[in-house]
Scaffold this motif. Structure first.
Motif, PDB file in Angstrom:
ATOM      1  N   ASN A  54      23.999  41.763  46.246  1.00 62.60           N
ATOM      2  CA  ASN A  54      25.017  41.923  47.049  1.00 62.60           C
ATOM      3  C   ASN A  54      26.089  41.252  46.466  1.00 62.60           C
ATOM      4  N   ALA A  55      27.358  41.889  46.081  1.00 62.50           N
ATOM      5  CA  ALA A  55      28.242  41.310  45.445  1.00 62.50           C
ATOM      6  C   ALA A  55      29.150  40.426  46.158  1.00 62.50           C
ATOM      7  N   LYS A  56      29.106  40.583  47.381  1.00 71.26           N
ATOM      8  CA  LYS A  56      29.870  39.685  48.589  1.00 71.26           C
ATOM      9  C   LYS A  56      29.041  38.374  48.563  1.00 71.26           C
ATOM     10  N   ASP A  57      27.713  38.391  48.264  1.00 67.95           N
ATOM     11  CA  ASP A  57      27.281  36.987  48.299  1.00 67.95           C
ATOM     12  C   ASP A  57      27.034  36.091  47.032  1.00 67.95           C
ATOM     13  N   MET A  58      27.948  36.636  46.028  1.00 72.69           N
ATOM     14  CA  MET A  58      27.614  36.060  44.535  1.00 72.69           C
ATOM     15  C   MET A  58      28.632  34.847  44.435  1.00 72.69           C
ATOM     16  N   SER A  59      28.274  33.908  43.850  1.00 72.17           N
ATOM     17  CA  SER A  59      29.228  32.827  43.230  1.00 72.17           C
ATOM     18  C   SER A  59      30.047  33.631  42.180  1.00 72.17           C
ATOM     19  N   VAL A  60      30.800  32.578  41.901  1.00 73.06           N
ATOM     20  CA  VAL A  60      31.749  33.005  40.816  1.00 73.06           C
ATOM     21  C   VAL A  60      31.068  33.081  39.378  1.00 73.06           C
ATOM     22  N   ASP A  61      30.102  32.198  39.188  1.00 71.00           N
ATOM     23  CA  ASP A  61      29.165  32.446  38.001  1.00 71.00           C
ATOM     24  C   ASP A  61      28.476  33.648  37.730  1.00 71.00           C
ATOM     25  N   GLU A  62      27.835  34.012  39.125  1.00 68.76           N
ATOM     26  CA  GLU A  62      26.920  35.173  39.267  1.00 68.76           C
ATOM     27  C   GLU A  62      27.912  36.410  38.994  1.00 68.76           C
ATOM     28  N   GLU A  63      29.003  36.406  39.553  1.00 69.66           N
ATOM     29  CA  GLU A  63      30.002  37.756  39.368  1.00 69.66           C
ATOM     30  C   GLU A  63      30.463  37.632  37.923  1.00 69.66           C
ATOM     31  N   ILE A  64      30.880  36.794  37.205  1.00 69.95           N
ATOM     32  CA  ILE A  64      31.114  36.744  35.724  1.00 69.95           C
ATOM     33  C   ILE A  64      29.747  37.194  34.909  1.00 69.95           C
ATOM     34  N   PHE A  65      28.581  36.551  35.301  1.00 76.20           N
ATOM     35  CA  PHE A  65      27.447  37.165  34.529  1.00 76.20           C
ATOM     36  C   PHE A  65      27.066  38.898  34.629  1.00 76.20           C
ATOM     37  N   TYR A  66      27.198  39.222  35.995  1.00 80.06           N
ATOM     38  CA  TYR A  66      26.809  40.614  36.181  1.00 80.06           C
ATOM     39  C   TYR A  66      28.166  41.290  35.693  1.00 80.06           C
TER      40      TYR A  66
END
Length: 143
Positions: free
Chosen positions: A56-68
């Motif tokens: 769920n993109a809304k639940d991601m940390s900044v690090d997770e967003e950048i990784f994905y």
């Protein structure tokens, strides 16, 4: 056929295959270093869903967003982003009507953008951006 003619044919074929994965029908931006793209959770979710990623993109940390985001642009799953993938991301920034009018000037500018990006961020000069180099583009400290 002359072997020297095979390289341009191969590269053109490869580019067509790789470009086929971009969102030609969409009119949205994808630019390396643009945090707004990463924070666009609706857009990110669409790509995650298309790739079958259960997140769920809304639940991601900044690090997770950048990784994905990195993973979504690593079209050949090499764990790096190469010049063709940067070029493809650049094409993705165009509106559909602009894609129909790609000309040599655009290709030259896009190639210069790729070269500039790699020169600036490819710290080990291997011609690819690994994840650590990619995070630096977004001013995210690496451990």
């Amino acid at each position: 056929m002359d072997r020297s003619a095979l390289t341009p044919i191969f590269l053109a074929t490869l580019a067509v295959v790789l470009l086929g994965r971009s969102c030609f029908g969409d009119e949205h931006a994808h630019q390396l270093g643009n945090m707004a793209d990463i924070k666009d959770t609706e857009h990110m979710q669409k790509h995650l869903d298309e790739e079958g990623v259960k997140a769920n993109a809304k639940d991601m940390s900044v690090d997770e967003e950048i990784f994905y985001y990195f993973t979504l642009h690593d079209f050949d799953n090499s764990s790096t982003i190469d010049g063709l993938e940067i070029y493809q991301a650049r094409l993705h920034t165009l509106a559909a009507d602009e894609k129909a009018e790609i000309n040599q000037t655009f290709k030259d500018k896009a190639a210069a953008d790729v070269d500039s990006t790699l020169k600036k961020y490819d710290q080990n000069n291997d011609g690819h951006l690994d994840y650590v180099e990619y995070k630096i583009i977004y001013n995210i400290p690496t451990e």
